[in-house]
Design a protein around this motif. Sequence first.
Motif, short mmCIF file in Angstrom:
data_model
loop_
_atom_site.label_atom_id
_atom_site.label_comp_id
_atom_site.label_asym_id
_atom_site.label_seq_id
_atom_site.Cartn_x
_atom_site.Cartn_y
_atom_site.Cartn_z
N GLY A 147 85.57 56.77 11.51
CA GLY A 147 85.31 56.02 10.35
C GLY A 147 87.03 56.18 9.81
O GLY A 147 88.37 56.47 10.52
N THR A 148 87.39 54.37 8.57
CA THR A 148 88.34 54.59 8.01
C THR A 148 89.24 55.59 7.55
O THR A 148 90.74 56.20 7.86
N GLY A 149 88.52 56.84 7.16
CA GLY A 149 88.89 57.51 6.43
C GLY A 149 88.58 58.73 6.68
O GLY A 149 89.05 59.95 6.17
N SER A 170 100.08 51.69 -0.59
CA SER A 170 100.44 50.48 0.34
C SER A 170 98.60 50.18 0.59
O SER A 170 98.31 49.75 -0.28
N THR A 171 99.04 48.23 0.20
CA THR A 171 98.76 46.83 0.28
C THR A 171 98.08 46.87 2.07
O THR A 171 98.04 45.57 1.56
N ALA A 172 99.01 46.90 2.53
CA ALA A 172 98.78 46.75 3.98
C ALA A 172 97.62 46.55 4.03
O ALA A 172 96.59 46.41 4.16
N LYS A 173 97.03 45.56 5.07
CA LYS A 173 96.05 45.05 6.15
C LYS A 173 95.76 46.35 6.57
O LYS A 173 94.06 46.26 6.34
N GLU A 174 95.91 47.10 7.42
CA GLU A 174 95.41 48.25 7.84
C GLU A 174 95.00 49.74 6.69
O GLU A 174 94.81 50.26 6.82
N ARG A 175 94.84 49.21 5.60
CA ARG A 175 95.68 49.95 4.81
C ARG A 175 93.90 50.07 3.72
O ARG A 175 93.65 48.80 2.90
N SER A 176 93.90 51.20 2.53
CA SER A 176 92.24 50.99 2.08
C SER A 176 93.06 51.72 0.64
O SER A 176 92.11 52.73 0.92
N ASP A 177 93.81 52.03 0.12
CA ASP A 177 93.93 52.75 -0.71
C ASP A 177 93.60 52.45 -2.41
O ASP A 177 93.47 50.87 -2.99
N TYR A 178 92.94 53.14 -2.30
CA TYR A 178 91.96 53.23 -3.60
C TYR A 178 92.71 54.50 -5.32
O TYR A 178 92.95 55.17 -4.30
N ILE A 179 92.83 53.79 -5.96
CA ILE A 179 93.56 54.02 -6.98
C ILE A 179 92.15 55.03 -8.51
O ILE A 179 90.89 54.19 -8.66
N ALA A 247 94.06 59.92 -9.23
CA ALA A 247 94.89 59.71 -7.47
C ALA A 247 94.74 59.01 -6.87
O ALA A 247 93.66 58.11 -7.21
N VAL A 248 95.53 58.83 -5.96
CA VAL A 248 95.35 57.62 -5.00
C VAL A 248 94.76 57.79 -3.57
O VAL A 248 95.42 59.12 -2.90
N LEU A 249 93.47 57.89 -3.19
CA LEU A 249 93.06 58.15 -1.73
C LEU A 249 93.50 57.13 -0.64
O LEU A 249 93.46 55.45 -0.72
N LEU A 255 95.29 55.72 11.44
CA LEU A 255 95.95 56.64 11.25
C LEU A 255 94.49 57.59 10.28
O LEU A 255 95.04 58.75 10.35
N GLY A 256 93.97 56.82 10.00
CA GLY A 256 92.92 58.15 8.92
C GLY A 256 93.60 57.99 7.56
O GLY A 256 93.90 57.09 7.56
N GLY A 257 93.08 59.32 6.81
CA GLY A 257 93.07 59.15 6.09
C GLY A 257 93.83 60.47 4.72
O GLY A 257 93.92 61.52 5.33
#
Length: 322
Positions: A147-149, A170-179, A247-249, A255-257
């Motif tokens: 999966g993505t992460g 990052s807020t790029a389209k290929e990234r899903s960053d959560y705080i 913490a930011v995931l 590339l994974g997570g």
Amino acid sequence: MNRTTLSLIAAAAALAAVTGFAAATAPGDDGDSAKAAARLPVERSSLLCPAPSTSDLAETAYTSYTPVSQESGSSGKAALSPATRELTDGTGSGKGKADKPVLSPLKPGRPVAGEASGAESPALVGSADGNLAPGWTVQQTTEVAAGTGRGLLGVNCSAPDTDFWFPGASTAKERSDYIHLTNPDDSAAVVDVQLYGAKGAIKSDVGEGIQVQPHSSVPVLLSTLTDKPQTNVTLHVTARSGRVAAAVLAADDKLGGDWLPASADPAGTVVLPGIPKDATSVRLVAFTPGDNDADLKVQLASPTGRITPAGHESLHVKSGMT
């Protein structure tokens, strides 16, 4: 430039394998000599662990350890439990049944392990007192097979605070960053989340006044805070009231997570270890939170000595810009 302090926050990211972060204001020397403070043993410690993953394939291991200390007494207790809100009987009194701790250390010097599985694993809130408090640490490690992460995601469970910086998000389209914001206390916390891009602060009303209820955790997707995707952003988390752990995931489609921990306190010199030998794409992300710009000297430390990267010997960082 005429300034007495250098203010810098920086991050080096190698998303294919590992991410290292550090931050940086060189404290001024006021010349005053202060009397040495009395050294007393730590009597109580608090740690919070973010929710591990949203993947059903996630397998998480927790490891707790307190070093042996001769000054901390002969007894103590500690527990790391789900950060779920306590239930009342409708009148404001009475509490629901407490969740079973994920782990409960018994003695200093002996590591204790716990585990969790799946997407529903909650954030954890922990406390330790007596001889289990001084130096108490908990590591959270999650394996996501697909999966993505996907990847091996590791983070140290951290103490609650009111101010955090995260370069390298990052807020790029290929990234899903959560705080992930976790509140350990009995009253609600109010938190502001501010992003800084290449042109300075990114305007957003969505990140203001985020409510984090008592004994609970809130994940916020960073891409929902801005209309324009940006590859590199610096994230600033401040608590208006109460305190939280943050913490930011970060998850990349290809590339994974991994977890991005909060940066260290600002300093005049920053060392970012951990760039893997086989890394093919590494970038340095820098941010200065002060009122002055910063000029940086950049070097790499190799097994045979320091290397000055050709064409990147220095970096000019404008105030408030990533």
